[in-house]
Design a protein around this motif. Structure first.
Motif, short mmCIF file in Angstrom:
data_model
loop_
_atom_site.label_atom_id
_atom_site.label_comp_id
_atom_site.label_asym_id
_atom_site.label_seq_id
_atom_site.Cartn_x
_atom_site.Cartn_y
_atom_site.Cartn_z
N LEU A 108 0.84 -1.19 0.00
CA LEU A 108 0.00 0.00 0.00
C LEU A 108 0.88 1.25 0.00
N CYS A 109 0.49 2.25 -0.77
CA CYS A 109 1.24 3.50 -0.82
C CYS A 109 1.14 4.19 0.54
N PRO A 110 2.27 4.56 1.16
CA PRO A 110 2.22 5.19 2.48
C PRO A 110 1.77 6.64 2.45
N LYS A 111 1.80 7.28 1.28
CA LYS A 111 1.43 8.68 1.19
C LYS A 111 -0.09 8.86 1.06
N CYS A 112 -0.72 8.15 0.08
CA CYS A 112 -2.15 8.36 -0.15
C CYS A 112 -3.02 7.26 0.47
N SER A 113 -2.46 6.11 0.80
CA SER A 113 -3.16 4.96 1.39
C SER A 113 -4.27 4.41 0.50
N ASN A 114 -4.32 4.82 -0.77
CA ASN A 114 -5.31 4.28 -1.71
C ASN A 114 -4.65 3.42 -2.77
N GLY A 115 -3.52 3.86 -3.28
CA GLY A 115 -2.83 3.15 -4.34
C GLY A 115 -1.86 2.11 -3.81
N HIS A 116 -1.29 1.37 -4.75
CA HIS A 116 -0.29 0.36 -4.41
C HIS A 116 1.01 0.71 -5.11
N MET A 117 2.11 0.28 -4.54
CA MET A 117 3.43 0.52 -5.11
C MET A 117 3.65 -0.46 -6.27
N THR A 118 3.97 0.06 -7.45
CA THR A 118 4.22 -0.77 -8.61
C THR A 118 5.59 -0.44 -9.20
N GLU A 119 6.25 -1.47 -9.72
CA GLU A 119 7.56 -1.27 -10.34
C GLU A 119 7.35 -0.74 -11.74
N ARG A 120 8.15 0.24 -12.11
CA ARG A 120 8.07 0.85 -13.43
C ARG A 120 9.47 1.01 -13.99
N VAL A 121 9.54 1.34 -15.27
CA VAL A 121 10.82 1.54 -15.93
C VAL A 121 10.75 2.88 -16.66
N ASN A 122 11.75 3.73 -16.45
CA ASN A 122 11.75 5.02 -17.14
C ASN A 122 12.29 4.86 -18.56
N LYS A 123 12.32 5.93 -19.32
CA LYS A 123 12.72 5.84 -20.72
C LYS A 123 14.19 5.49 -20.91
N PHE A 124 14.99 5.53 -19.85
CA PHE A 124 16.39 5.16 -19.92
C PHE A 124 16.63 3.72 -19.44
N GLY A 125 15.56 2.99 -19.08
CA GLY A 125 15.67 1.61 -18.64
C GLY A 125 15.90 1.44 -17.16
N LYS A 126 15.89 2.51 -16.38
CA LYS A 126 16.10 2.43 -14.94
C LYS A 126 14.79 2.09 -14.23
N HIS A 127 14.84 1.16 -13.28
CA HIS A 127 13.66 0.74 -12.55
C HIS A 127 13.41 1.68 -11.37
N PHE A 128 12.14 1.95 -11.11
CA PHE A 128 11.74 2.71 -9.93
C PHE A 128 10.37 2.23 -9.52
N TRP A 129 9.94 2.63 -8.33
CA TRP A 129 8.65 2.22 -7.80
C TRP A 129 7.81 3.45 -7.53
N GLY A 130 6.56 3.40 -7.94
CA GLY A 130 5.69 4.54 -7.76
C GLY A 130 4.28 4.09 -7.44
N CYS A 131 3.49 5.01 -6.92
CA CYS A 131 2.10 4.75 -6.59
C CYS A 131 1.31 4.59 -7.89
N ASP A 132 0.45 3.56 -7.97
CA ASP A 132 -0.35 3.36 -9.18
C ASP A 132 -1.53 4.32 -9.24
N ASN A 133 -1.62 5.21 -8.25
CA ASN A 133 -2.66 6.24 -8.23
C ASN A 133 -2.15 7.54 -8.85
N TYR A 134 -1.02 7.46 -9.59
CA TYR A 134 -0.45 8.62 -10.27
C TYR A 134 -1.43 9.10 -11.34
N PRO A 135 -1.67 10.37 -11.55
CA PRO A 135 -0.98 11.56 -11.09
C PRO A 135 -1.55 12.15 -9.81
#
Length: 180
Positions: A108-135
């Protein structure tokens, strides 16, 4: 000997800005060269020199688009391979990656408590994790999130970094004891 100065004195076909009719000039930015209005900052018109086109690799004749019924296709775009509708731009259907994590393991996302943390890849191929409730929620982590709570500030998420656990709150970042 030929006069090379005559070659350089030929007028080039000047493109004009469609907004203010001023000449367009070659400029350079973080994504490469582009044409920009010479009247900048009064006019903000820009034109890309290289269009990011999407190429169809293979049409999947047996797979209909759920939105319009046209065939789906494997395409190669700006950010890599994906599956999309062949009826683009009339239909914008795209198959998104399915989450590989089971629902029980999703954090569970600790900031909004609604979304979940999902792994993503930026345009340079670097992995990061973000809330699926973006934006709506812009919580991001550069390191892998781990379930747990900070012993120092009680933040509801930890990160795994260089073989150790740390608080995921950037203001805290305290090293956490590793569970046995």
């Amino acid at each position: 000997m030929t006069d090379d100065s005559a070659l350089f004195s030929l007028p080039q076909q000047q493109q004009l800005c469609p907004l203010c009719q001023q000449p367009l000039v070659m400029k350079s930015g973080k994504n490469g060269p582009f044409l920009g209005c010479s009247a900048y900052p009064a006019c903000h018109y820009i034109k890309a020199l290289h269009q990011h086109e999407t190429a169809i690799v293979k049409v999947l004749e047996t797979e209909p688009c759920p939105e319009c019924g046209a065939a789906l296709a494997v395409k190669n775009g700006r950010y890599g391979m994906f599956i999309g509708c062949t009826n683009y731009p009339d239909c914008h259907f795209v198959v998104h990656e399915q989450d590989e994590q089971p629902e029980a393991e999703r954090l569970l996302c600790p900031k909004c408590s609604n979304g979940h943390m999902t792994e993503r890849v930026n345009k340079f191929g670097k992995h990061f994790w973000g809330c699926d409730n973006y934006p709506k929620c812009k919580f991001l982590l550069n390191d892998q999130p781990v379930s747990g709570q900070c012993a120092d500030c009680d933040f509801g998420l930890l990160i795994y970094k260089k073989g150790q656990l740390f608080c995921a709150d950037k203001r805290c970042g305290v090293k956490q004891p590793v569970p046995d």
